[in-house]
Design a protein around this motif. Structure first.
Motif, PDB file in Angstrom:
ATOM      1  N   GLN A 244     -20.396  -1.138   2.955  1.00  0.00           N
ATOM      2  CA  GLN A 244     -20.071  -1.247   1.532  1.00  0.00           C
ATOM      3  C   GLN A 244     -21.171  -1.979   0.772  1.00  0.00           C
ATOM      4  O   GLN A 244     -21.484  -1.643  -0.377  1.00  0.00           O
ATOM      5  CB  GLN A 244     -18.739  -1.980   1.350  1.00  0.00           C
ATOM      6  CG  GLN A 244     -17.540  -1.247   1.916  1.00  0.00           C
ATOM      7  CD  GLN A 244     -17.317   0.094   1.259  1.00  0.00           C
ATOM      8  OE1 GLN A 244     -17.284   0.205   0.034  1.00  0.00           O
ATOM      9  NE2 GLN A 244     -17.171   1.130   2.071  1.00  0.00           N
TER      10      GLN A 244
ATOM     11  N   THR B  60      -7.180  -6.530   9.807  1.00  0.00           N
ATOM     12  CA  THR B  60      -6.836  -5.168  10.198  1.00  0.00           C
ATOM     13  C   THR B  60      -7.617  -4.158   9.358  1.00  0.00           C
ATOM     14  O   THR B  60      -8.144  -4.485   8.286  1.00  0.00           O
ATOM     15  CB  THR B  60      -5.330  -4.915  10.015  1.00  0.00           C
ATOM     16  OG1 THR B  60      -5.004  -5.063   8.630  1.00  0.00           O
ATOM     17  CG2 THR B  60      -4.511  -5.907  10.840  1.00  0.00           C
TER      18      THR B  60
ATOM     19  N   THR C  47      -6.416  -1.710   7.705  1.00  0.00           N
ATOM     20  CA  THR C  47      -5.714  -1.511   6.432  1.00  0.00           C
ATOM     21  C   THR C  47      -6.070  -2.581   5.419  1.00  0.00           C
ATOM     22  O   THR C  47      -6.320  -2.292   4.236  1.00  0.00           O
ATOM     23  CB  THR C  47      -4.188  -1.509   6.665  1.00  0.00           C
ATOM     24  OG1 THR C  47      -3.849  -0.492   7.604  1.00  0.00           O
ATOM     25  CG2 THR C  47      -3.451  -1.263   5.360  1.00  0.00           C
ATOM     26  N   LEU C  48      -6.119  -3.828   5.872  1.00  0.00           N
ATOM     27  CA  LEU C  48      -6.469  -4.933   4.971  1.00  0.00           C
ATOM     28  C   LEU C  48      -7.895  -4.772   4.451  1.00  0.00           C
ATOM     29  O   LEU C  48      -8.146  -4.979   3.248  1.00  0.00           O
ATOM     30  CB  LEU C  48      -6.332  -6.274   5.698  1.00  0.00           C
ATOM     31  CG  LEU C  48      -6.771  -7.502   4.904  1.00  0.00           C
ATOM     32  CD1 LEU C  48      -5.898  -7.684   3.667  1.00  0.00           C
ATOM     33  CD2 LEU C  48      -6.743  -8.756   5.770  1.00  0.00           C
ATOM     34  N   CYS C  49      -8.820  -4.399   5.319  1.00  0.00           N
ATOM     35  CA  CYS C  49     -10.215  -4.237   4.912  1.00  0.00           C
ATOM     36  C   CYS C  49     -10.353  -3.162   3.844  1.00  0.00           C
ATOM     37  O   CYS C  49     -11.064  -3.350   2.851  1.00  0.00           O
ATOM     38  CB  CYS C  49     -11.076  -3.896   6.130  1.00  0.00           C
ATOM     39  SG  CYS C  49     -11.198  -5.211   7.359  1.00  0.00           S
ATOM     40  N   VAL C  50      -9.674  -2.042   4.046  1.00  0.00           N
ATOM     41  CA  VAL C  50      -9.744  -0.946   3.072  1.00  0.00           C
ATOM     42  C   VAL C  50      -9.132  -1.389   1.742  1.00  0.00           C
ATOM     43  O   VAL C  50      -9.679  -1.111   0.668  1.00  0.00           O
ATOM     44  CB  VAL C  50      -9.020   0.302   3.608  1.00  0.00           C
ATOM     45  CG1 VAL C  50      -8.910   1.368   2.526  1.00  0.00           C
ATOM     46  CG2 VAL C  50      -9.770   0.864   4.816  1.00  0.00           C
ATOM     47  N   LYS C  51      -8.003  -2.092   1.800  1.00  0.00           N
ATOM     48  CA  LYS C  51      -7.352  -2.563   0.574  1.00  0.00           C
ATOM     49  C   LYS C  51      -8.246  -3.545  -0.181  1.00  0.00           C
ATOM     50  O   LYS C  51      -8.327  -3.495  -1.417  1.00  0.00           O
ATOM     51  CB  LYS C  51      -6.018  -3.227   0.912  1.00  0.00           C
ATOM     52  CG  LYS C  51      -4.914  -2.253   1.311  1.00  0.00           C
ATOM     53  CD  LYS C  51      -3.617  -2.991   1.599  1.00  0.00           C
ATOM     54  CE  LYS C  51      -2.508  -2.027   1.957  1.00  0.00           C
ATOM     55  NZ  LYS C  51      -1.228  -2.738   2.268  1.00  0.00           N
ATOM     56  N   LEU C  52      -8.906  -4.436   0.542  1.00  0.00           N
ATOM     57  CA  LEU C  52      -9.803  -5.408  -0.094  1.00  0.00           C
ATOM     58  C   LEU C  52     -10.953  -4.701  -0.799  1.00  0.00           C
ATOM     59  O   LEU C  52     -11.299  -5.031  -1.942  1.00  0.00           O
ATOM     60  CB  LEU C  52     -10.347  -6.390   0.952  1.00  0.00           C
ATOM     61  CG  LEU C  52      -9.373  -7.430   1.497  1.00  0.00           C
ATOM     62  CD1 LEU C  52     -10.007  -8.201   2.644  1.00  0.00           C
ATOM     63  CD2 LEU C  52      -8.933  -8.392   0.400  1.00  0.00           C
TER      64      LEU C  52
ATOM     65  N   ILE D  67     -11.143  -1.506  -1.822  1.00  0.00           N
ATOM     66  CA  ILE D  67     -10.653  -0.733  -2.964  1.00  0.00           C
ATOM     67  C   ILE D  67     -10.345  -1.649  -4.143  1.00  0.00           C
ATOM     68  O   ILE D  67     -10.653  -1.332  -5.300  1.00  0.00           O
ATOM     69  CB  ILE D  67      -9.395   0.071  -2.572  1.00  0.00           C
ATOM     70  CG1 ILE D  67      -9.759   1.173  -1.580  1.00  0.00           C
ATOM     71  CG2 ILE D  67      -8.737   0.682  -3.815  1.00  0.00           C
ATOM     72  CD1 ILE D  67      -8.572   1.944  -1.059  1.00  0.00           C
ATOM     73  N   THR D  68      -9.776  -2.818  -3.844  1.00  0.00           N
ATOM     74  CA  THR D  68      -9.418  -3.771  -4.896  1.00  0.00           C
ATOM     75  C   THR D  68     -10.645  -4.263  -5.639  1.00  0.00           C
ATOM     76  O   THR D  68     -10.672  -4.262  -6.889  1.00  0.00           O
ATOM     77  CB  THR D  68      -8.651  -4.966  -4.311  1.00  0.00           C
ATOM     78  OG1 THR D  68      -7.437  -4.512  -3.707  1.00  0.00           O
ATOM     79  CG2 THR D  68      -8.314  -5.973  -5.399  1.00  0.00           C
TER      80      THR D  68
END
Length: 310
Positions: free
Chosen positions: A65, A137, A139-144, A146-147
């Motif tokens: 990223q 996790t 999922t957490l990494c992707v959410k962070l 995207i946020t």
């Protein structure tokens, strides 16, 4: 060079570097080479992280990223800068100027937030190693990610709209800089710039101030945890996992501070331009070098992927 419009400026003239044609051609060749290496290096990291199973971890996901922000920043600044060097200045429309400023701000804000998330990742890995897998996790990494991308796009879009409507240009349209940065735009504005400056300070709190504080707190805890390790080998290994990220953090924030704390007029004009080159052109080049040359996993992934394309 376009004439000044007393009723409102619709376009700007970017001066770029003042110098002889030989100097400008040297800078053109240098920046063209740096840009190509920057794009190639960051695309390589993105490809490696996407294809190599050994790199499917939170840390390398965040590194990929970071490469995206580097590509965005370089592509926003360098192509137009090359055009400026070839033509000894160039005209840019008001909309084009605001668009360049918008994507520049997005890249800088996203990198600041991303470096903060990466510092938290290193904190969890060293201070809470037994809980690392359950905390960081996928999922957490992707959410962070995207946020912080959404926050950057939305907040800065509103910010640029305020700038475009708040700053009035009725006199000079000559920007003595390399790109449409906010400070040189304020210098030529004929309206009151205090509301815009106030917005900058308020916006810097969530995008720079708080991230910097989180990074500092994370590394204080990391240093404390590492110093409590009895084994020198384990201690050195723990420090080595943070060295690349800490180097990138220092380069990023020190280059920004050097630009926005040095006086912006008079004899220091060219100095500020060269300092601007540091964080807009050379920092995106340095980041992949730091992570590739100092990282065994990246080197191993490169050695594995090269034979596939030969």
């Amino acid at each position: 060079m376009p004439e000044n419009n007393l009723t409102g400026v619709k376009e700007f003239f970017l001066l770029g570097f003042k110098g002889s044609e030989n100097v400008r051609m040297f800078l053109f060749c240098l920046l063209l080479m740096v840009y190509n290496v920057t794009i190639s290096g960051n695309l390589l990291i993105i490809t490696l992280v996407s294809t190599s199973k050994n790199l499917h971890t939170p840390m390398y996901f965040f590194i990929s990223q970071l490469s995206i922000t580097d590509i965005l920043l370089s592509t926003d600044i360098v192509p137009n800068l090359l055009h400026i060097l070839l033509n000894n200045g160039t005209i840019i429309t008001f909309i084009g100027c605001m668009a360049q400023l918008y994507f520049f701000c997005i890249a800088e804000a996203s990198e600041s937030l991303l470096l903060t998330v990466m510092s938290y990742d290193r904190y969890v890995a060293i201070c809470k190693p037994l809980h690392y897998v359950s905390i960081m996790t996928g999922t957490l990494c992707v959410k962070l990610v995207i946020t912080f991308w959404l926050l950057s796009f939305l907040i800065l879009f509103i910010y640029i709209l305020n700038i475009s409507s708040g700053l009035k240009f009725c006199g000079s349209n000559i920007i003595d800089h390399l790109f449409c940065d906010l400070v040189p735009l304020q210098d030529i504005a004929c309206s009151d710039t205090f509301p815009i400056k106030l917005q900058i300070y308020l916006l810097s709190i969530p995008l720079v101030g708080i991230p910097s504080l989180i990074i500092i707190i994370s590394y204080i805890n990391i240093v404390r945890a590492v110093l409590q390790i009895q084994s020198n080998v384990s201690r050195q290994k723990a420090f080595s996992t943070c060295s690349s990220h800490l180097t990138v953090v220092l380069v990023f924030y020190m280059s920004l501070l050097s630009v926005y704390t040095v006086p912006k007029s008079g004899e220091t004009s060219n100095i500020n331009k060269f300092l601007s080159l540091l964080y807009t052109v050379f920092t995106p080049l340095i980041n992949p070098i730091i992570y590739s040359f100092r990282n065994r996993d990246i080197k191993k992934a490169i050695q594995e992927i090269i034979p596939k394309y030969l």
